[in-house]
Design a protein around this motif. Structure first.
Motif, PDB file in Angstrom:
ATOM      1  N   ALA A  88      -3.705  36.596  55.458  1.00  0.00           N
ATOM      2  CA  ALA A  88      -3.395  37.371  56.664  1.00  0.00           C
ATOM      3  C   ALA A  88      -1.885  37.423  56.889  1.00  0.00           C
ATOM      4  N   CYS A  89      -1.202  36.333  56.595  1.00  0.00           N
ATOM      5  CA  CYS A  89       0.260  36.303  56.719  1.00  0.00           C
ATOM      6  C   CYS A  89       0.905  37.328  55.794  1.00  0.00           C
ATOM      7  N   ILE A  90       0.408  37.442  54.576  1.00  0.00           N
ATOM      8  CA  ILE A  90       0.966  38.401  53.626  1.00  0.00           C
ATOM      9  C   ILE A  90       0.763  39.823  54.141  1.00  0.00           C
ATOM     10  N   VAL A  91      -0.428  40.111  54.645  1.00  0.00           N
ATOM     11  CA  VAL A  91      -0.683  41.440  55.209  1.00  0.00           C
ATOM     12  C   VAL A  91       0.300  41.705  56.346  1.00  0.00           C
ATOM     13  N   GLN A  92       0.428  40.745  57.260  1.00  0.00           N
ATOM     14  CA  GLN A  92       1.307  40.907  58.416  1.00  0.00           C
ATOM     15  C   GLN A  92       2.765  41.098  57.989  1.00  0.00           C
ATOM     16  N   LYS A  93       3.215  40.326  57.024  1.00  0.00           N
ATOM     17  CA  LYS A  93       4.601  40.429  56.552  1.00  0.00           C
ATOM     18  C   LYS A  93       4.852  41.804  55.927  1.00  0.00           C
ATOM     19  N   ARG A  94       3.890  42.303  55.158  1.00  0.00           N
ATOM     20  CA  ARG A  94       4.049  43.616  54.531  1.00  0.00           C
ATOM     21  C   ARG A  94       4.025  44.740  55.561  1.00  0.00           C
ATOM     22  N   VAL A  95       3.225  44.592  56.607  1.00  0.00           N
ATOM     23  CA  VAL A  95       3.229  45.575  57.697  1.00  0.00           C
ATOM     24  C   VAL A  95       4.635  45.643  58.291  1.00  0.00           C
ATOM     25  N   ALA A  96       5.225  44.489  58.555  1.00  0.00           N
ATOM     26  CA  ALA A  96       6.570  44.439  59.131  1.00  0.00           C
ATOM     27  C   ALA A  96       7.619  44.997  58.168  1.00  0.00           C
ATOM     28  N   ASN A  97       7.508  44.669  56.894  1.00  0.00           N
ATOM     29  CA  ASN A  97       8.498  45.116  55.902  1.00  0.00           C
ATOM     30  C   ASN A  97       8.415  46.606  55.608  1.00  0.00           C
ATOM     31  N   ARG A  98       7.208  47.139  55.587  1.00  0.00           N
ATOM     32  CA  ARG A  98       7.008  48.506  55.109  1.00  0.00           C
ATOM     33  C   ARG A  98       6.813  49.530  56.225  1.00  0.00           C
ATOM     34  N   GLY A  99       6.541  49.045  57.433  1.00  0.00           N
ATOM     35  CA  GLY A  99       6.376  49.962  58.554  1.00  0.00           C
ATOM     36  C   GLY A  99       5.156  50.854  58.453  1.00  0.00           C
ATOM     37  N   ILE A 100       4.097  50.360  57.821  1.00  0.00           N
ATOM     38  CA  ILE A 100       2.842  51.114  57.721  1.00  0.00           C
ATOM     39  C   ILE A 100       1.723  50.261  58.310  1.00  0.00           C
TER      40      ILE A 100
ATOM     41  N   MET B 297     -12.035  42.446  55.596  1.00  0.00           N
ATOM     42  CA  MET B 297     -12.620  42.498  54.252  1.00  0.00           C
ATOM     43  C   MET B 297     -11.604  42.086  53.193  1.00  0.00           C
ATOM     44  N   THR B 298     -10.339  42.434  53.404  1.00  0.00           N
ATOM     45  CA  THR B 298      -9.289  42.024  52.468  1.00  0.00           C
ATOM     46  C   THR B 298      -9.169  40.506  52.447  1.00  0.00           C
ATOM     47  N   ILE B 299      -9.150  39.911  53.608  1.00  0.00           N
ATOM     48  CA  ILE B 299      -9.047  38.447  53.711  1.00  0.00           C
ATOM     49  C   ILE B 299     -10.237  37.791  53.015  1.00  0.00           C
ATOM     50  N   LEU B 300     -11.426  38.318  53.256  1.00  0.00           N
ATOM     51  CA  LEU B 300     -12.628  37.775  52.618  1.00  0.00           C
ATOM     52  C   LEU B 300     -12.596  37.975  51.108  1.00  0.00           C
ATOM     53  N   GLY B 301     -12.231  39.166  50.687  1.00  0.00           N
ATOM     54  CA  GLY B 301     -12.222  39.474  49.265  1.00  0.00           C
ATOM     55  C   GLY B 301     -11.200  38.679  48.486  1.00  0.00           C
ATOM     56  N   GLU B 302     -10.101  38.344  49.136  1.00  0.00           N
ATOM     57  CA  GLU B 302      -9.019  37.646  48.452  1.00  0.00           C
ATOM     58  C   GLU B 302      -9.084  36.121  48.587  1.00  0.00           C
ATOM     59  N   ALA B 303      -9.641  35.621  49.694  1.00  0.00           N
ATOM     60  CA  ALA B 303      -9.459  34.185  49.950  1.00  0.00           C
ATOM     61  C   ALA B 303     -10.646  33.472  50.576  1.00  0.00           C
ATOM     62  N   ARG B 304     -11.840  34.041  50.532  1.00  0.00           N
ATOM     63  CA  ARG B 304     -12.968  33.370  51.191  1.00  0.00           C
ATOM     64  C   ARG B 304     -13.273  32.007  50.592  1.00  0.00           C
TER      65      ARG B 304
END
Length: 166
Positions: A54-66, A36-43
């Motif tokens: 999706a890359c931004i989400v993945q990078k933030r997961v790696a950076n923030r550990g959440i 839904m985030t991908i759709l809401g932000e970039a459909r």
């Protein structure tokens, strides 16, 4: 912007899987939030723009550990989740529409572990071309005066510019 051969293969592989298997498997609640985030932000940004989010989400997961859903729903991080954003109420319907964008967003959510953040030069922030958020500037001191200097985006895809801040 220049896209490398490897990145085209990544994007096309998601399309090939969709065509071969007729649609995505059932998503977990975590994956639904990511889709839904991908759709809401970039459909409206095409497959490259959706992959970039999706890359931004993945990078933030790696950076923030959440978790990815926690990244997506952090306050003021993805505008589609802001309480006053008109997209927020549309997200479940967008996800269930099964149009081309929804199917691709679901596959991206299912394959988050395979997302290659190098596609956006390992960016961890983005915004629309029209925006100039405070974080897109660095402050330097010159002659005892504070001067704001714009940070150069590491990539532009569609109507989004991407930054590597960390």
């Amino acid at each position: 912007m220049k896209t490398t051969y490897g990145h085209v293969i990544i994007i096309l592989s998601f399309m090939w899987v969709s065509a071969l298997y007729g649609g995505p498997k059932r998503l977990t609640p975590e994956q639904e939030i990511v889709a839904m985030t991908i759709l809401g932000e970039a459909r409206n940004q095409g497959e490259a723009g959706m992959y970039a989010v999706a890359c931004i989400v993945q990078k933030r997961v790696a950076n923030r550990g959440i978790s990815a859903s926690a990244v997506c729903k952090e306050d003021s991080q993805f505008s589609c989740w802001n309480k006053n954003d008109p997209n927020r109420a549309k997200l479940p319907a967008l996800l269930n529409s099964n149009n081309k964008q929804a199917i691709y967003a679901k596959y991206l959510a299912l394959g988050m572990g395979r997302i290659q953040t190098s596609f956006v030069n390992n960016a961890d922030h983005y915004c629309t071309l029209a925006k100039k958020p405070y974080w897109s500037y660095k402050t330097i001191i010159k002659n005892k005066k504070k001067i704001k200097i714009p940070i150069k985006p590491v990539k532009i895809i569609g109507q989004h510019k991407f930054y590597k801040l960390r």
